[in-house]
Design a protein around this motif. Structure first.
Motif, PDB file in Angstrom:
ATOM      1  N   GLY A 221       0.805  -1.217   0.000  1.00 12.44           N
ATOM      2  CA  GLY A 221       0.000   0.000   0.000  1.00 12.44           C
ATOM      3  C   GLY A 221       0.834   1.262   0.000  1.00 12.44           C
ATOM      4  O   GLY A 221       1.959   1.289  -0.491  1.00 12.44           O
ATOM      5  N   ALA A 222       0.264   2.314   0.565  1.00 10.84           N
ATOM      6  CA  ALA A 222       0.920   3.627   0.601  1.00 10.84           C
ATOM      7  C   ALA A 222       1.031   4.076   2.055  1.00 10.84           C
ATOM      8  O   ALA A 222       0.227   4.876   2.538  1.00 10.84           O
ATOM      9  CB  ALA A 222       0.142   4.643  -0.229  1.00 10.84           C
ATOM     10  N   THR A 242       7.661  -2.165  -1.189  1.00 10.14           N
ATOM     11  CA  THR A 242       6.455  -1.415  -0.843  1.00 10.14           C
ATOM     12  C   THR A 242       5.546  -1.250  -2.047  1.00 10.14           C
ATOM     13  O   THR A 242       5.915  -1.568  -3.183  1.00 10.14           O
ATOM     14  CB  THR A 242       6.840  -0.042  -0.246  1.00 10.14           C
ATOM     15  OG1 THR A 242       5.671   0.549   0.341  1.00 10.14           O
ATOM     16  CG2 THR A 242       7.430   0.882  -1.292  1.00 10.14           C
ATOM     17  N   GLY A 243       4.358  -0.724  -1.789  1.00 14.92           N
ATOM     18  CA  GLY A 243       3.402  -0.548  -2.868  1.00 14.92           C
ATOM     19  C   GLY A 243       3.580   0.759  -3.597  1.00 14.92           C
ATOM     20  O   GLY A 243       3.740   0.803  -4.811  1.00 14.92           O
ATOM     21  N   GLU A 244       3.577   1.846  -2.820  1.00 16.36           N
ATOM     22  CA  GLU A 244       3.577   3.172  -3.433  1.00 16.36           C
ATOM     23  C   GLU A 244       4.401   4.126  -2.581  1.00 16.36           C
ATOM     24  O   GLU A 244       4.435   3.999  -1.351  1.00 16.36           O
ATOM     25  CB  GLU A 244       2.132   3.668  -3.537  1.00 16.36           C
ATOM     26  CG  GLU A 244       1.942   4.986  -4.254  1.00 16.36           C
ATOM     27  CD  GLU A 244       0.475   5.367  -4.389  1.00 16.36           C
ATOM     28  OE1 GLU A 244       0.189   6.577  -4.399  1.00 16.36           O
ATOM     29  OE2 GLU A 244      -0.381   4.457  -4.458  1.00 16.36           O
ATOM     30  N   ILE A 245       5.078   5.069  -3.220  1.00 13.94           N
ATOM     31  CA  ILE A 245       5.887   6.060  -2.509  1.00 13.94           C
ATOM     32  C   ILE A 245       5.588   7.454  -3.049  1.00 13.94           C
ATOM     33  O   ILE A 245       5.076   7.605  -4.164  1.00 13.94           O
ATOM     34  CB  ILE A 245       7.405   5.790  -2.659  1.00 13.94           C
ATOM     35  CG1 ILE A 245       7.801   5.893  -4.144  1.00 13.94           C
ATOM     36  CG2 ILE A 245       7.794   4.451  -2.065  1.00 13.94           C
ATOM     37  CD1 ILE A 245       9.304   5.930  -4.367  1.00 13.94           C
ATOM     38  N   HIS A 271       0.698   0.322  -6.110  1.00 16.72           N
ATOM     39  CA  HIS A 271      -0.294   0.210  -5.043  1.00 16.72           C
ATOM     40  C   HIS A 271      -1.211  -0.993  -5.252  1.00 16.72           C
ATOM     41  O   HIS A 271      -1.452  -1.774  -4.327  1.00 16.72           O
ATOM     42  CB  HIS A 271      -1.118   1.494  -4.970  1.00 16.72           C
ATOM     43  CG  HIS A 271      -1.908   1.618  -3.710  1.00 16.72           C
ATOM     44  ND1 HIS A 271      -1.602   2.516  -2.722  1.00 16.72           N
ATOM     45  CD2 HIS A 271      -2.988   0.945  -3.260  1.00 16.72           C
ATOM     46  CE1 HIS A 271      -2.447   2.396  -1.723  1.00 16.72           C
ATOM     47  NE2 HIS A 271      -3.307   1.444  -2.032  1.00 16.72           N
ATOM     48  N   VAL A 272      -1.737  -1.150  -6.455  1.00 14.39           N
ATOM     49  CA  VAL A 272      -2.692  -2.227  -6.715  1.00 14.39           C
ATOM     50  C   VAL A 272      -2.035  -3.596  -6.545  1.00 14.39           C
ATOM     51  O   VAL A 272      -2.579  -4.474  -5.860  1.00 14.39           O
ATOM     52  CB  VAL A 272      -3.300  -2.093  -8.130  1.00 14.39           C
ATOM     53  CG1 VAL A 272      -4.205  -3.276  -8.436  1.00 14.39           C
ATOM     54  CG2 VAL A 272      -4.087  -0.795  -8.251  1.00 14.39           C
ATOM     55  N   ALA A 273      -0.870  -3.772  -7.144  1.00  5.95           N
ATOM     56  CA  ALA A 273      -0.199  -5.075  -7.069  1.00  5.95           C
ATOM     57  C   ALA A 273       0.097  -5.483  -5.634  1.00  5.95           C
ATOM     58  O   ALA A 273       0.052  -6.667  -5.290  1.00  5.95           O
ATOM     59  CB  ALA A 273       1.091  -5.040  -7.883  1.00  5.95           C
ATOM     60  N   SER A 274       0.391  -4.506  -4.789  1.00  5.31           N
ATOM     61  CA  SER A 274       0.777  -4.827  -3.416  1.00  5.31           C
ATOM     62  C   SER A 274      -0.414  -5.122  -2.506  1.00  5.31           C
ATOM     63  O   SER A 274      -0.243  -5.728  -1.444  1.00  5.31           O
ATOM     64  CB  SER A 274       1.603  -3.679  -2.812  1.00  5.31           C
ATOM     65  OG  SER A 274       0.783  -2.568  -2.481  1.00  5.31           O
ATOM     66  N   GLU A 275      -1.625  -4.694  -2.897  1.00  3.28           N
ATOM     67  CA  GLU A 275      -2.771  -4.850  -1.990  1.00  3.28           C
ATOM     68  C   GLU A 275      -3.943  -5.638  -2.566  1.00  3.28           C
ATOM     69  O   GLU A 275      -4.884  -5.970  -1.832  1.00  3.28           O
ATOM     70  CB  GLU A 275      -3.283  -3.473  -1.547  1.00  3.28           C
ATOM     71  CG  GLU A 275      -2.361  -2.751  -0.595  1.00  3.28           C
ATOM     72  CD  GLU A 275      -3.070  -1.707   0.236  1.00  3.28           C
ATOM     73  OE1 GLU A 275      -2.821  -1.655   1.442  1.00  3.28           O
ATOM     74  OE2 GLU A 275      -3.887  -0.949  -0.327  1.00  3.28           O
ATOM     75  N   GLU A 276      -3.899  -5.969  -3.837  1.00  2.00           N
ATOM     76  CA  GLU A 276      -5.060  -6.602  -4.461  1.00  2.00           C
ATOM     77  C   GLU A 276      -5.391  -7.967  -3.862  1.00  2.00           C
ATOM     78  O   GLU A 276      -6.552  -8.397  -3.872  1.00  2.00           O
ATOM     79  CB  GLU A 276      -4.858  -6.728  -5.969  1.00  2.00           C
ATOM     80  CG  GLU A 276      -6.118  -7.125  -6.707  1.00  2.00           C
ATOM     81  CD  GLU A 276      -6.113  -6.705  -8.160  1.00  2.00           C
ATOM     82  OE1 GLU A 276      -7.151  -6.227  -8.640  1.00  2.00           O
ATOM     83  OE2 GLU A 276      -5.061  -6.858  -8.812  1.00  2.00           O
TER      84      GLU A 276
END
Length: 307
Positions: A221-222, A242-245, A271-276
């Motif tokens: 995520g973020a 991490t997902g997003e920075i 973001h999507v790949a890390s939390e989907e």
């Protein structure tokens, strides 16, 4: 005597059948076949949007979260559920697929209307917003954002889904950020492994591709620059995944840390790949808690592409 017994049995069965029709399931429930009867009763029981929401919230420590963004974005709690779709974003494409499945309840992890609070006043005259909201209304589809709650169960439902996809459970506790590999991978090998398992065509990174990585700090995520940097300082990982920075925060800290001589790398999944995979966790939860409700996970995928 034998023929008499057969006639008697037939009459008894007819009597029971007529009595069952007249009195409904009450006879079945009180009969020796009550376990079978209860299964049919459960299958036919109407389950509402609110019942599913409340069931999940009841598993969160301390219960309902004040001022949460996890509210209904469409529909109402009294809608009888015909099927559920879990997803990362309730996109127009996901809504169309939901309609095709005959479902009427979408559980999404992220906002439906392009901002964290799902505020819509500023969008009232926008054609995209009107099309999407009217599509949901026309088909009586409820959309519930499950963000704060799924992150608050133990273990974190999003992290659990991701760790299961990566097969990293043996390397660390899903309630923690750190994963310690028994055999180190090079940064290049780790990147290839993440791309393959998460079906990511490309990702961004900082570091020497030959660098040895065994201490992995995983923050899907973020989380935000300060939290990411504080976690690096505390845990001293070989790599932050991490997902997003925010590019002016975590990336610049890692660049300066490397210039100082620290052995730290950074991998940004998106973001999507890390939390989907949190949506697959939610789908599995539904199948366990409400087995009579049809539940489907629909992959949203990333909105952005890279050449």
């Amino acid at each position: 005597m034998k023929n008499g017994e057969n006639v008697s049995n037939v009459q008894r069965r007819k009597f029971l059948s007529n009595l069952t029709i007249a009195t409904g399931s009450a006879v079945l429930v009180s009969s020796p076949f009550s376990s079978i009867a209860s299964l049919f009763v459960e299958e036919s029981r109407q389950i509402t949007v609110g019942e599913i929401m409340n069931s999940f919230i009841s598993e969160v420590p301390n219960g309902a979260i004040p001022n949460t963004v996890d509210t209904l974005k469409s529909g109402n709690a009294d809608i009888v559920v015909t099927g559920v779709v879990t997803c990362m974003f309730a996109t127009i494409e996901v809504i169309r697929k939901t309609i095709a499945l005959g479902a009427n309840f979408i559980i999404a992890h992220e906002p439906t209307f392009y901002n964290h609070q799902d505020a819509t006043k500023w969008l009232e005259n926008d054609e995209v917003f009107k099309y999407k909201s009217e599509l949901l209304k026309k088909h009586n589809i409820a959309v519930w954002r499950n963000h704060d709650y799924i992150h608050s169960v133990h273990p974190d439902g999003v992290r659990k889904g991701l760790v299961e996809r990566l097969s990293w459970g043996k390397y660390g506790n899903p309630d923690q950020n750190m994963y310690n590999f028994t055999s180190a991978l090079s940064l290049k090998e780790l990147i290839h492994d993440l791309k393959a398992k998460l079906e990511i065509p490309s990702l961004r990174y900082i570091g020497d591709l030959k660098a040895s990585c065994s201490k992995i700090l995983l923050m899907p995520g973020a989380a935000g620059g300060q939290r990411q940097i504080e976690a690096i300082i505390k845990n001293k990982p070989d790599v932050l995944v991490t997902g997003e920075i925010s590019e002016w925060e975590t990336a610049e800290y890692v660049r300066d840390a490397r210039a100082k001589g620290e052995n730290i790398c950074l991998i940004v999944l998106g973001h999507v790949a890390s939390e989907e995979d949190g949506a697959t966790y939610m789908r599995n939860w539904l199948k366990n808690k409400f087995p009579s409700v049809k539940a489907n996970f629909i992959k949203t995928g990333a909105s952005l592409s890279m050449l």
